[in-house]
Structures are given as structure tokens and as C-alpha cells.
Design an enzyme around this catalytic site. Structure first.
Site, mmCIF file in Angstrom:
data_model
loop_
_atom_site.group_PDB
_atom_site.id
_atom_site.type_symbol
_atom_site.label_atom_id
_atom_site.label_comp_id
_atom_site.label_asym_id
_atom_site.label_seq_id
_atom_site.Cartn_x
_atom_site.Cartn_y
_atom_site.Cartn_z
ATOM 1 N N CYS A 13 0.793 -1.179 -0.306
ATOM 2 C CA CYS A 13 -0.022 -0.034 -0.178
ATOM 3 C C CYS A 13 0.825 1.253 0.026
ATOM 4 C CB CYS A 13 -0.880 0.098 1.097
ATOM 5 S SG CYS A 13 -1.795 -1.562 1.349
ATOM 6 N N ARG A 72 4.969 0.234 -6.017
ATOM 7 C CA ARG A 72 5.122 -0.623 -4.854
ATOM 8 C C ARG A 72 3.975 -1.783 -5.112
ATOM 9 N NH1 ARG A 72 6.420 2.320 -0.027
ATOM 10 N NH2 ARG A 72 5.099 1.064 1.178
ATOM 11 N N TRP A 75 -3.132 -2.428 -1.314
ATOM 12 C CA TRP A 75 -2.822 -3.996 -1.657
ATOM 13 C C TRP A 75 -3.567 -4.873 -0.946
ATOM 14 C CZ3 TRP A 75 0.645 -8.039 -0.041
ATOM 15 C CH2 TRP A 75 1.020 -8.913 -0.983
ATOM 16 N N ASN A 120 -1.633 1.802 6.038
ATOM 17 C CA ASN A 120 -1.085 0.755 5.494
ATOM 18 C C ASN A 120 -0.515 -0.137 6.791
ATOM 19 O OD1 ASN A 120 -0.758 2.163 3.188
ATOM 20 N ND2 ASN A 120 1.516 2.719 3.278
ATOM 21 N N GLY A 121 -0.532 -1.324 6.552
ATOM 22 C CA GLY A 121 -0.123 -2.326 7.483
ATOM 23 C C GLY A 121 -1.126 -3.318 8.048
ATOM 24 N N GLU A 131 18.723 -17.497 -7.839
ATOM 25 C CA GLU A 131 18.207 -16.228 -8.249
ATOM 26 C C GLU A 131 17.795 -16.013 -9.579
ATOM 27 O OE1 GLU A 131 17.716 -13.513 -6.705
ATOM 28 O OE2 GLU A 131 17.805 -11.856 -8.328
ATOM 29 N N LYS A 158 14.072 -15.034 -10.544
ATOM 30 C CA LYS A 158 13.982 -13.898 -11.564
ATOM 31 C C LYS A 158 12.924 -14.232 -12.639
ATOM 32 C CE LYS A 158 14.644 -11.171 -9.853
ATOM 33 N NZ LYS A 158 15.643 -10.764 -8.592
ATOM 34 N N GLU A 184 9.170 -14.983 -11.232
ATOM 35 C CA GLU A 184 8.314 -13.864 -10.683
ATOM 36 C C GLU A 184 7.824 -12.825 -11.822
ATOM 37 O OE1 GLU A 184 10.342 -11.198 -7.905
ATOM 38 O OE2 GLU A 184 12.214 -11.433 -9.015
ATOM 39 N N HIS A 218 19.590 -36.764 -7.950
ATOM 40 C CA HIS A 218 18.726 -36.849 -6.755
ATOM 41 C C HIS A 218 17.365 -36.723 -6.914
ATOM 42 C CE1 HIS A 218 22.555 -38.032 -4.611
ATOM 43 N NE2 HIS A 218 22.984 -36.738 -5.049
ATOM 44 N N LYS A 270 6.540 -4.457 -4.369
ATOM 45 C CA LYS A 270 8.120 -3.956 -4.343
ATOM 46 C C LYS A 270 8.708 -3.961 -2.996
ATOM 47 C CE LYS A 270 12.380 -2.617 -5.489
ATOM 48 N NZ LYS A 270 13.109 -3.921 -5.999
#
Ligand code: F6R
Length: 610
Positions: free
Chosen positions: A2, A27, A74, A100-101, A483, A487, A490, A506, A605
């Protein structure tokens, strides 16, 4: 996550709020809204979806006011829709609030308020706040006092901004666990969750701390605690420019940020490499360097990409400082009663410096007496402020949701810390000089790799329809495999997994057939011969192979379908190079699938909630 923006002054706040919300779009959000005060014309406008839709709605209404607040939501409690979007109000719609939160005790508070006759319109946790404040206003308290009393009952995290038709000369804002700044202008002031929302108007900002309330008027601002103690706040000058935040001519922030890595890496090492002494100078660690070097154990805690950087850090620290090092997800560390104490140093790595799990893990480590150090990119962020000491990565603002330049800068900082500790222990000056001079050359090598952009783009076009990907690497390049896979998944939504190459036999080898592209990170290092055998195993099963290989390696071309040749470096620094083609590969695959790489679905973000 948010976003909050608020304005009070003499200009029409509506375009300022909309522009501020657009700045916060990066964000991540799913609905947006604004609320403005204008006597009986006070109004809230909100909608599901983009800020541009909100803007169209607002423009049709021809609104004007000199005080207002805006929010991008969000969803956490309740689906993304217009009702759940902020601002939320009290029953008579005189008080507008954005939050926010997460209010953890909202169910208890809601029950109590409903017993008092309050009716709720949304499914959100946030809506308890305007009603709770209202319950104190009804007892004859003014707005500030009511907010203070209400927040004393709230458990959880919040960054809030409130406006009230009966006290239209102020915005009241408060923070606990969710970032909030006050921007100071001439005859106008701002509040925001992020400086980028106000940077077009002012560079003078004040960071609110947990438990603080700001009372913001047109010409003034004061800070208090929620228990009404006055606080003197320092005003900071922001050095970041708006151009730095803009895309700089690239179609996406992600590509801009990949491309600016030579510069961001130079910034991360500027003034910090002592070539002649084979050492590093890190002012932020000066006071704690001896305690750090004498630690019995180092822990590294972080999330996501920053956690991958931590894994590379583990390899560096153990190889060159011989201090046992462990890496743990912050979300696990914070809850599993970790064994950590005053002999330990714990590094917390975070681009944003606001990741809720990392911040909570930091507080846990501090509580147990460990030396808690931050490696952050965002200056003045919560993790940076709450760490006992630390190092800024200085990668510059990272706007693209997928972290790229922040990661490589984290690796540079970890290498510098390795040098600093190593030289205090048993790293010789010759070894130190070698690392220092190799580090110094890294930005030029990255520049060279970035010239392979169109080559990598054409490889990407062959793989945009793949459903799965496997990334394999060994040693220092195992975290790079993780990584690379992160990338890709996502931003392209292709399922991808990273593994240490030897682990393939394995289990994952069962997946390999002609529909399974496999990316090998295969520079000519100490694991090269072994990784060639792994390549043979995939080839024998028909898998399509892309290899990131050393520039002089001609042999590998006979084994793989596509090779991306990059310059060499000493092993500890290779991840800074090998990850670049993987960032570009993920970027181009996602773009070729027509996806918005800067705002991938379901992602934010800065993850400031659990
Ligand atoms: C991936 C990504 C995330 C972040 C993670 C931690 O591209 O960006 O995995 O790395 O959310 O964020 P910070 O580093 O801000 O703590």
C-alpha cells in the site's frame, strides 16, 4: 504494498494526490482512492484497479480542495474492490482515514465497536480505525487526542493519515512498523509512505519513527508520541532526483536497472576499496569491526533475492574469514526461537530496509544481544535505522519489482566486508590486494556483459513458450541458479527451479526431456569439470541447454544449444557477473510474453506486512 500520500497547502491537492499515487504505483496495489475536505463538498473517490482509472473518475467530477489524502491498496483483509479501497470513514463520514499495515486485534476492536452501535461497511481490518477514533471524538476529545487514545488500543502495524471535516486545518499521521515521512514545503506540507510521492514538490523530509504522531498544517508540523510527549525531529535533505526515479529512456524500470549496474556497482565500491592495502574501508562498520571479526559465528538473515545474496556471502565469509556462517530466511529466524547471542554477528540484508520479516528478525537478534548489522539500499529505512551499525549498498533507487541492481550491489558490499574481516584475521596482503583489484574491475566486466543484450534477447525468443525451467550451478554459482530461477518465475510466471547441479541426479533429473530447458551456470572455475558431466547428463536426455560460460571456453559450444560467454573473475566475485545474463534472459522472456515486468501479478516491491 500500500501507498500513502497527503497534502495540505494553498494549491488544489487533487492533481498532487493523483501524481503522488502514480509515483507509488511501483510498490504494487490493486485499488486506489482519494479523500478531500471542502466543507459540505468533502468527498471520497475510489475504485478497483489502476490510478489512471481513478484519475479519469476524479477529472469528471472537477474537484478542488487544499487538503486531501490518497491511497493505493494491496489487499490483505478483504478482496480488492471499491468498498474495501481507502479512505475509510466513520459513520457520519466526517473523518477520512488511509492505512498501510495490518491491525492484528481488529476483530476484538470491531466486536467492541459493534456493541457500541458502529456499523461496518468493508471487510478490511483498517475500517476499525475511523470508528475507534470516532468513539473518542464523541467523548469530547479533539482529533489528535482521539487518534492518540485510539492507537493506544491498537495492536499491529500502521502508517496512517487522517483528515476530519470538523478540524479541516490539519492532517494527522502516525506510524508503527509501516514507513511514513512528512515532506516540508513553502506554505504547504505533505505526508507519504515513500519520498518518491513528494519529491516533485520538496526535498525536505522528516522520518517518523514507531509510536510517533505528526500533526501537519499548511505552515507547520509537530511530532508527538501517542502518549502525547513532544518530540524534536531532524529534517533530512533528499539527494535523490526525480530523474533517478524515472525510466531514463528504457521501456521498463527493470531493464533500466539492469543496464545501470556498471554505475550502481561503482557507486557501491566508491571510496571503499584500499587497493594498496588489500583492504576495505567501511565507515559504517568502523566502531564494530573488531567485535565483528571476533564473532564466533556469523548469521545472515534476509528474504528473497537478498537471501540469495546472503548465500553468496556465506561462501565468501567462510572461505576468507573462516568464521562459521549460516544463512536463514528472516521469516523462519523470527519465529523459531533461534540460538543466537552476544558472540554472534547477524547481518540483515534488505534492499528496501522495510521488509517486515527482516525487521522483526533484526529486533529478535538485538534482543538476544547479538551484534545486529544492516546491509540496506534505502537510506534512512527502518532496518538501517534500527541496526547497530551497517553498510549502505548505494545502488540508487530500485523501482522495478524484480530486484536486479540491488542484488549485485549487495554482493559487492559482502565482498568488501569479507575483505575487512579477512584482513583482520588471516587473509594475507597479497590475497587482499588480489580481491581488491578484481573487485575494482567488476563494473567494466559487467559493461561488457550488457553488450550481449540482443544476443540474449534472441535466445529468449526461443523459450518464451516454455512451461518449466531448471537452473543449475555449483559452489558460488548455486545461489545464482536460485536467483536466476526466481527472476524468471516472478516476472514471466514460468515455473522455474534452481538447484546445486550435483543434486540433479537426486530427483530433478526425472523432469528432464526435450520440453525442459536447463540453464547451466558453467564458468571455468574449480567445479567446471563436474558441471560438464552434469551438462552431459541433461544432453543425454534431450534437454535444451543454455550455458553461461567463460569467454574463452570453446569446448562448451559442442555440449550446449546456446552459450552466453562472459568475462572471468575470481570465484568469489563471479556471481556478480554470471547473474547478469540471467536477469536479461528473464526480462526478455517476460517481455516477449507481453507481460508488465515492472509490476508482476501478486507481487509488491516492498513487503511491509507478514
Ligand atoms: C525478488 C525480490 C524479492 C525481494 C524480497 C526482499 O526480485 O525483489 O524477493 O528481494 O522481498 O526485499 P528487500 O531486499 O527489500 O528486503
Amino acid at each position: 504494498m500500500c501507498g500513502i500520500v497527503g497534502y495540505i497547502g494553498q494549491r488544489n491537492c487533487v492533481p498532487i494526490l493523483i501524481e503522488g499515487l502514480k509515483r507509488l504505483e511501483y510498490r504494487g496495489y490493486d485499488s486506489a482512492g482519494i479523500g478531500i475536505l471542502n466543507g459540505s463538498d468533502s468527498v471520497i473517490v475510489k475504485n478497483k484497479g489502476k490510478v489512471s482509472l481513478l484519475q479519469e473518475k476524479v477529472e469528471q467530477l472537477n474537484l478542488s480542495s487544499t487538503i486531501g489524502i490518497g491511497h493505493t491498496r494491496w489487499a490483505t483483509h478483504g478482496i480488492p474492490n471499491e468498498t474495501n479501497a481507502h479512505p475509510h470513514t466513520n459513520t457520519d463520514d466526517s473523518l477520512f482515514l488511509i492505512h498501510n499495515g495490518i491491525i492484528e486485534n481488529y476483530q476484538t476492536l470491531k466486536k467492541g465497536l459493534m456493541n457500541l452501535g458502529y456499523r461496518f461497511r468493508s471487510e478490511t481490518d483498517s475500517e476499525v480505525l475511523p470508528h475507534l477514533i470516532d468513539s473518542f471524538l464523541r467523548k469530547g476529545n479533539d482529533l489528535v487526542k482521539s487518534v492518540q487514545l485510539a492507537l493506544q488500543e491498537v495492536e499491529g502495524t500502521y502508517g496512517i493519515a487522517i483528515i476530519y471535516t470538523k478540524e479541516p486545518d490539519k492532517i494527522v499521521a502516525a506510524r508503527k512498523g509501516s514507513p511514513l515521512i512528512v515532506g516540508l514545503g513553502q506554505n504547504e506540507n505533505f505526508v507519504a509512505s515513500d519520498v518518491s510521492a513528494v519529491l516533485a514538490h520538496t526535498k525536505q523530509v522528516v522520518y517518523l519513527e514507531d509510536g510517533e504522531i505528526a500533526v501537519i498544517t499548511k505552515n507547520d508540523f509537530c511530532a508527538k508520541t501517542i502518549y502525547d510527549d513532544e518530540i524534536r525531529k531532524e529534517v533530512h535533505e533528499i539527494t535523490m532526483s526525480l530523474e533517478e526515479i524515472d525510466k531514463g529512456g528504457y521501456p521498463h524500470f527493470m531493464l533500466k536497472e539492469i543496464m545501470e549496474q556498471p554505475e550502481s556497482l561503482r557507486n557501491s565500491m566508491r571510496g571503499r576499496i584500499l587497493l594498496e592495502e588489500g583492504n576495505a574501508k567501511l565507515g559504517g562498520l568502523a566502531d564494530v569491526a573488531d567485535r565483528l571479526a571476533n564473532s564466533k559465528r556469523i548469521l545472515i538473515s534476509a528474504c528473497g533475492t537478498s537471501w540469495h545474496a546472503g548465500l553468496v556471502g556465506e561462501y565468501m565469509f567462510e572461505q576468507f574469514t573462516r568464521i562459521p556462517t549460516e544463512v536463514e530466511y528472516a521469516s523462519e529466524f523470527r519465529y523459531r526461537n533461534p540460538i543466537v547471542g552476544s558472540d554472534d554477528t547477524v547481518f540483515f540484508i534488505s534492499q528496501s530496509g522495510e521488509t517486515a520479516d527482516t525487521l522483526a528478525a533484526l529486533r529478535e537478534a538485538k534482543l538476544r544481544g547479538a551484534l545486529a548489522l544492516g546491509i540496506c539500499n534505502a537510506v534512512g529505512s527502518s532496518i538501517a535505522r534500527e541496526s547497530e551499525a551497517g553498510v549502505y549498498t548505494h545502488a540508487g533507487p530500485e523501482i522495478g519489482v524484480a530486484s536486479t541492481k540491488a542484488f549485485t550491489s549487495q554482493l559487492v558490499v559482502l565482498a568488501l566486508i569479507t575483505l575487512l574481516i579477512g584482513r583482520k584475521k588471516n587473509l594475507s596482503i597479497e590475497e587482499g590486494k588480489k580481491i581488491a583489484s578484481e573487485l575494482f574491475q567488476i563494473p567494466d566486466k559487467v559493461e561488457k556483459i550488457l553488450k550481449l543484450n540482443s544476443e540474449i534477447e534472441s535466445i529468449a525468443s526461443q523459450f518464451k513458450d516454455a512451461k518449466n525451467f531448471l537452473y543449475l550451478g555449483r559452489g558460488y554459482n548455486f545461489p545464482v541458479a536460485l536467483e536466476g530461477a526466481l527472476k524468471l518465475k516472478e516476472i514471466s510466471y514460468i515455473h522455474a527451479e534452481g538447484y546445486p547441479a550435483a543434486e540433479m541426479k537426486h530427483g530433478p533429473i526425472a523432469l528432464i526431456d526435450e520440453d525442459m530447458p536447463v540453464v547451466f551456470i558453467a564458468p571455468q572455475d574449480s567445479t567446471y569439470e563436474k558441471i560438464k558431466s552434469n551438462i552431459q547428463e541433461v544432453k543425454a536426455r534431450g534437454g535444451k541447454i543454455i550455458a553461461v560460460a567463460s569467454e574463452n571456453d570453446n569446448e562448451i559450444d559442442h555440449l550446449v544449444d546456446y552459450s552466453i560467454k562472459i568475462p572471468d573473475a575470481i570465484e568469489m566475485l563471479r556471481p556478480i557477473l554470471t547473474v547478469i545474463p540471467l536477469q536479461l534472459l528473464a526480462y526478455h522472456i517476460a517481455v516477449k510474453k507481453g507481460l508488465n515486468v515492472d509490476q508482476p501479478r501478486n507481487l509488491a516491491k516492498s513487503v511491509t506486512v507478514e
